[in-house]
Write a protein that holds these residues in place. Structure first.
Motif, PDB file in Angstrom:
ATOM      1  N   LYS A  53       0.842  -1.216  -0.028  1.00  0.00           N
ATOM      2  CA  LYS A  53      -0.025   0.073   0.040  1.00  0.00           C
ATOM      3  C   LYS A  53       0.691   1.459   0.101  1.00  0.00           C
ATOM      4  N   THR A  54       1.832   1.443   0.826  1.00  0.00           N
ATOM      5  CA  THR A  54       2.552   2.559   0.905  1.00  0.00           C
ATOM      6  C   THR A  54       3.360   2.964  -0.198  1.00  0.00           C
ATOM      7  N   PRO A  55       4.041   1.930  -0.743  1.00  0.00           N
ATOM      8  CA  PRO A  55       5.003   2.076  -2.187  1.00  0.00           C
ATOM      9  C   PRO A  55       3.995   2.506  -3.241  1.00  0.00           C
ATOM     10  N   ILE A  56       2.799   2.053  -3.223  1.00  0.00           N
ATOM     11  CA  ILE A  56       1.682   2.521  -4.416  1.00  0.00           C
ATOM     12  C   ILE A  56       1.453   4.014  -4.029  1.00  0.00           C
ATOM     13  N   TYR A  57       0.939   4.270  -2.905  1.00  0.00           N
ATOM     14  CA  TYR A  57       0.708   5.746  -2.693  1.00  0.00           C
ATOM     15  C   TYR A  57       1.691   6.867  -2.972  1.00  0.00           C
ATOM     16  N   GLU A  58       3.087   6.268  -2.414  1.00  0.00           N
ATOM     17  CA  GLU A  58       4.337   7.227  -2.732  1.00  0.00           C
ATOM     18  C   GLU A  58       4.586   7.305  -4.136  1.00  0.00           C
ATOM     19  N   LEU A  59       4.307   6.193  -4.909  1.00  0.00           N
ATOM     20  CA  LEU A  59       4.978   6.419  -6.332  1.00  0.00           C
ATOM     21  C   LEU A  59       3.845   7.376  -6.887  1.00  0.00           C
ATOM     22  N   THR A  69      -5.227  13.586  -7.226  1.00  0.00           N
ATOM     23  CA  THR A  69      -5.748  12.333  -8.354  1.00  0.00           C
ATOM     24  C   THR A  69      -4.907  10.912  -7.944  1.00  0.00           C
ATOM     25  N   GLY A  70      -3.670  10.956  -7.794  1.00  0.00           N
ATOM     26  CA  GLY A  70      -2.736  10.034  -7.386  1.00  0.00           C
ATOM     27  C   GLY A  70      -3.447   9.196  -5.973  1.00  0.00           C
ATOM     28  N   GLU A  71      -3.911  10.029  -4.960  1.00  0.00           N
ATOM     29  CA  GLU A  71      -4.634   8.936  -3.995  1.00  0.00           C
ATOM     30  C   GLU A  71      -5.682   8.506  -4.419  1.00  0.00           C
ATOM     31  N   ASP A  75      -6.041   4.342  -4.220  1.00  0.00           N
ATOM     32  CA  ASP A  75      -7.353   3.608  -3.623  1.00  0.00           C
ATOM     33  C   ASP A  75      -7.757   2.573  -4.375  1.00  0.00           C
ATOM     34  N   VAL A  76      -7.762   2.930  -5.835  1.00  0.00           N
ATOM     35  CA  VAL A  76      -8.517   1.777  -6.469  1.00  0.00           C
ATOM     36  C   VAL A  76      -7.658   0.541  -6.847  1.00  0.00           C
ATOM     37  N   VAL A  77      -6.521   0.952  -7.003  1.00  0.00           N
ATOM     38  CA  VAL A  77      -5.433   0.114  -7.416  1.00  0.00           C
ATOM     39  C   VAL A  77      -5.150  -0.784  -6.328  1.00  0.00           C
ATOM     40  N   THR A  78      -5.096  -0.169  -4.840  1.00  0.00           N
ATOM     41  CA  THR A  78      -4.975  -1.214  -3.727  1.00  0.00           C
ATOM     42  C   THR A  78      -6.345  -1.848  -3.443  1.00  0.00           C
TER      43      THR A  78
END
Length: 137
Positions: A53-59, A69-71, A75-78
Motif C-alpha cells: 500500500k505505501t509504495p503505491i501511494y508514494e509512487l 488524483t494519485g491518491e 485507492d482503486v489500485v490497492t
C-alpha cells in the motif's frame, strides 16, 4: 460498518454453498471452516497491504506528482489488488469447504427413474420419430 459486513458474509456463505457450489455437505462444518478461512484471509490481506500500500501511494502521489488524483488512483489500485488476493485465495478454499459428496444409489433404480422422467418430458424420442417416419413412407 461491521454489522453490514457480517450480514454480507452470511449471505455470501449461503450463496456460495447452495448456488455456486451446490454443496451437500454438513452446513455447520462448512460454516465453521468458512469462518476460519474468512478470519485468516482478512488478517492475511491486511498484513499484505502493509507491504504494497505505501509504495503505491508514494509512487502515485509523490514520485509521479499526481496529488489528490494519485491518491484516488492508489485507492482503486490497492482495492483491486486486495480483491484479486481474496479471489485467488478463497476460490481453492471454497472448492475444499463446499465440495459435493457423491451419493451412491442403486444404478438400476436411478436409470429407471431417469428414463421414466425422460418419457414424461418427451413421449416420443428422436429415434422413435425417425422410425415412425420411415414406416409411414
Amino acid at each position: 460498518m461491521q454489522i453490514t459486513l457480517l450480514i454480507a458474509t452470511v449471505i455470501n456463505f449461503f450463496l456460495q454453498r447452495n448456488v455456486t457450489s451446490k454443496s451437500n455437505t454438513n452446513v455447520w462444518r462448512a460454516a465453521a471452516w468458512y469462518t476460519v478461512a474468512y478470519v485468516v484471509l482478512t488478517f492475511g490481506a491486511a498484513a499484505l497491504q502493509a507491504l504494497y500500500k505505501t509504495p503505491i501511494y508514494e509512487l502515485l502521489m509523490i514520485t509521479w506528482r499526481m496529488g489528490a488524483t494519485g491518491e484516488a488512483v492508489a485507492d482503486v489500485v490497492t482495492m483491486l489488488i486486495n480483491a484479486l488476493i481474496s479471489c485467488a485465495v478463497f476460490f481453492p478454499i471454497f472448492k475444499i469447504i463446499f465440495r459435493r459428496e457423491v451419493v451412491v444409489v442403486d444404478s438400476h433404480r436411478a436409470i429407471a427413474s431417469e428414463l421414466s422422467g425422460l418419457q414424461k418430458r418427451w413421449p416420443r424420442s428422436g429415434w422413435q420419430y425417425c422410425i415412425d417416419k420411415d414406416e409411414r413412407t
